[in-house]
Design a protein around this motif. Structure first.
Motif, short mmCIF file in Angstrom:
data_model
loop_
_atom_site.label_atom_id
_atom_site.label_comp_id
_atom_site.label_asym_id
_atom_site.label_seq_id
_atom_site.Cartn_x
_atom_site.Cartn_y
_atom_site.Cartn_z
N PRO A 98 -17.15 19.91 15.29
CA PRO A 98 -16.24 19.50 14.21
C PRO A 98 -16.82 19.89 12.84
CG PRO A 98 -16.68 17.67 15.73
CD PRO A 98 -17.66 18.75 16.04
N PRO A 133 -15.30 20.55 8.43
CA PRO A 133 -14.14 20.71 7.54
C PRO A 133 -13.73 22.18 7.43
CG PRO A 133 -16.04 19.83 6.33
CD PRO A 133 -16.45 19.98 7.74
N GLY A 178 -22.07 16.70 13.50
CA GLY A 178 -22.96 16.86 12.35
C GLY A 178 -22.78 15.71 11.36
N TYR A 187 -24.37 14.83 6.95
CA TYR A 187 -24.83 15.47 5.71
C TYR A 187 -23.83 16.55 5.30
CZ TYR A 187 -28.97 13.11 7.48
OH TYR A 187 -29.82 12.16 7.99
N GLU A 188 -24.28 17.76 4.99
CA GLU A 188 -23.36 18.84 4.61
C GLU A 188 -23.02 19.71 5.81
OE1 GLU A 188 -22.87 17.15 1.44
OE2 GLU A 188 -21.79 19.00 1.79
N VAL A 243 -14.09 23.48 14.76
CA VAL A 243 -12.71 23.05 14.55
C VAL A 243 -12.64 21.90 13.54
CG1 VAL A 243 -11.83 23.74 16.81
CG2 VAL A 243 -12.90 21.52 16.53
N SER A 244 -11.46 21.81 12.89
CA SER A 244 -11.20 20.74 11.93
C SER A 244 -9.96 19.96 12.38
CB SER A 244 -10.94 21.32 10.54
OG SER A 244 -10.43 20.30 9.67
N GLY A 259 -8.15 18.17 10.33
CA GLY A 259 -7.16 18.02 9.26
C GLY A 259 -7.74 18.33 7.89
N TYR A 303 -8.65 17.01 5.12
CA TYR A 303 -9.21 15.89 4.36
C TYR A 303 -10.68 15.85 4.74
CZ TYR A 303 -7.74 14.29 8.91
OH TYR A 303 -7.49 14.22 10.26
N VAL A 304 -11.49 15.17 3.99
CA VAL A 304 -12.94 15.27 4.19
C VAL A 304 -13.50 13.96 4.77
CG1 VAL A 304 -15.15 15.72 3.08
CG2 VAL A 304 -13.09 16.90 2.29
N LEU A 305 -14.16 14.06 5.90
CA LEU A 305 -14.84 12.91 6.51
C LEU A 305 -16.32 12.95 6.15
CD1 LEU A 305 -13.16 13.30 10.03
CD2 LEU A 305 -12.52 11.66 8.25
N VAL A 306 -17.08 11.97 6.64
CA VAL A 306 -18.52 11.92 6.31
C VAL A 306 -19.33 12.56 7.43
CG1 VAL A 306 -20.43 10.37 5.76
CG2 VAL A 306 -18.13 9.82 5.00
N ALA A 362 -13.98 12.73 14.19
CA ALA A 362 -13.23 13.91 14.66
C ALA A 362 -13.42 14.08 16.17
CB ALA A 362 -13.71 15.15 13.92
N1 LIG Z 1 -13.49 17.98 12.04
C1 LIG Z 1 -13.63 17.64 10.94
C2 LIG Z 1 -13.70 17.22 9.58
C3 LIG Z 1 -14.77 16.83 8.77
C4 LIG Z 1 -16.23 16.83 9.05
C5 LIG Z 1 -16.72 17.19 10.31
C6 LIG Z 1 -18.07 17.26 10.52
C7 LIG Z 1 -18.96 16.97 9.50
C8 LIG Z 1 -20.36 16.99 9.36
C9 LIG Z 1 -20.69 16.60 8.07
N2 LIG Z 1 -19.52 16.36 7.41
C10 LIG Z 1 -19.45 15.93 6.01
C11 LIG Z 1 -19.07 17.06 5.14
C12 LIG Z 1 -18.19 16.83 4.11
C13 LIG Z 1 -17.83 17.88 3.25
C14 LIG Z 1 -18.37 19.14 3.42
C15 LIG Z 1 -18.00 20.27 2.48
N3 LIG Z 1 -19.00 20.41 1.43
C16 LIG Z 1 -18.78 19.36 0.41
C17 LIG Z 1 -19.75 19.53 -0.75
C18 LIG Z 1 -19.64 20.91 -1.35
C19 LIG Z 1 -19.89 21.95 -0.30
C20 LIG Z 1 -18.88 21.75 0.86
C21 LIG Z 1 -19.24 19.37 4.45
C22 LIG Z 1 -19.59 18.32 5.33
C23 LIG Z 1 -18.47 16.57 8.24
C24 LIG Z 1 -17.11 16.49 8.01
N4 LIG Z 1 -14.27 16.48 7.57
N5 LIG Z 1 -12.93 16.63 7.60
C25 LIG Z 1 -12.55 17.09 8.80
N6 LIG Z 1 -11.24 17.37 9.17
#
Ligand SMILES: N#Cc1c(-c2ccc3ccn(Cc4ccc(CN5CCCCC5)cc4)c3c2)n[nH]c1N
Length: 242
Positions: A86, A88, A112, A114-115, A134-135, A137, A139-142, A147
């Motif tokens: 998973p 974004p 994952g 962090y970033e 894969v994503s 959707g 929107y941004v998760l932590v 997912a």
């Molecule tokens: N599937 C799915 C997801 C996830 C998802 C999936 C897995 C992980 C692992 C870590 N994160 C957190 C994160 C959040 C933002 C960013 C992008 N950065 C932001 C700062 C500037 C640079 C780019 C990266 C990582 C995750 C988020 N979010 N939304 C979905 N549909």
């Protein structure tokens, strides 16, 4: 189907043992392994992340720890699993993806935080197994755990013997290209709101036409993009339902 999940928050995956998914495990329709990524660290701090090359916000997950975890979790079978990561930045996860993955014997989810995970982890894994980033959707998760739960539920519900009413999966939203229409149950009137007469008419041809039209109207109102994907004859069939 075998499902493995690797995460630094194994307790996040507790819902896998509940309700529909829990029953699928009890009935041995699926086997589920949840693995704490920190089990593959070797330092006193059990570090799984480090600063990003090239600068930028946050931290990146270390390749060494993930590499050892995937080596162990993905070993031990004649054919390798499909590795699902998973992110974004991933390809859209859709109902079609769920249907495709429901045919897979083994899925491993790399969650994952962090970033994200050092890209070399996916590049290295792709040398010996299919990998999909894969994503779920826009929107941004932590992290990837929510997912993974979402994707696992949408895949497992498609497996034979999991859903009490298999017809339900056949009439899913998106499965025929349209959203499903409204649903009703007793009482006939509730807070002065009636059930549409056609649904109580017993005229199943009329009910089917009404439901088809409601699905078309709702799709037009809420997801016109889905209509663009429909072929002309599918649209004609829907039109005839008016
Ligand atoms: N599937 C799915 C997801 C996830 C998802 C999936 C897995 C992980 C692992 C870590 N994160 C957190 C994160 C959040 C933002 C960013 C992008 N950065 C932001 C700062 C500037 C640079 C780019 C990266 C990582 C995750 C988020 N979010 N939304 C979905 N549909």
């Amino acid at each position: 189907m075998r499902i493995d999940v690797i995460t630094i928050f194994p307790d996040y995956m507790a819902p896998l043992r509940e309700a529909l998914l829990g029953k699928a495990i009890e009935r041995e329709r699926i086997s589920v392994g949840v693995h704490d990524l920190r089990g593959w660290t070797h330092d006193v701090h059990r570090a799984v992340d480090d600063s990003p090359y090239g600068g930028g916000p946050g931290m990146v997950m270390k390749p060494q720890v993930w590499g050892e975890a995937l080596d162990e979790v993905c070993a031990g079978s004649d054919s390798p699993p499909r590795l699902v990561v998973p992110t974004p930045a991933g390809s859209p996860f859709t109902q079609q993806t769920a249907v495709r993955w429901s045919e897979e014997p083994w899925l491993v989810f790399a969650c994952g935080r962090y970033e994200g995970i050092d890209q070399r982890v996916m590049d290295d894994a792709a040398r010996r197994m299919p990998v999909e980033e894969v994503s779920i959707g826009d929107y941004v998760l932590v992290g990837g755990e929510v997912a993974a739960l979402t994707m696992i539920e949408s895949v497992v519900r498609l497996l034979p013997g999991v859903l009490g009413n298999p017809a339900s999966a056949e009439q899913d939203s998106f499965s025929d290209g349209l959203l499903e229409g409204p649903c009703y149950t007793r009482p006939e009137a509730w807070r002065d709101l009636p059930v549409p007469d056609v649904l109580r008419s017993g005229n199943h041809a009329a009910i089917d036409r009404w439901r088809r039209y409601q699905a078309l109207e709702r799709t037009w109102q809420r997801r016109p993009d889905l209509l663009e994907a429909l072929s002309d004859d599918e649209l004609d069939r829907a039109d005839r339902a008016r």
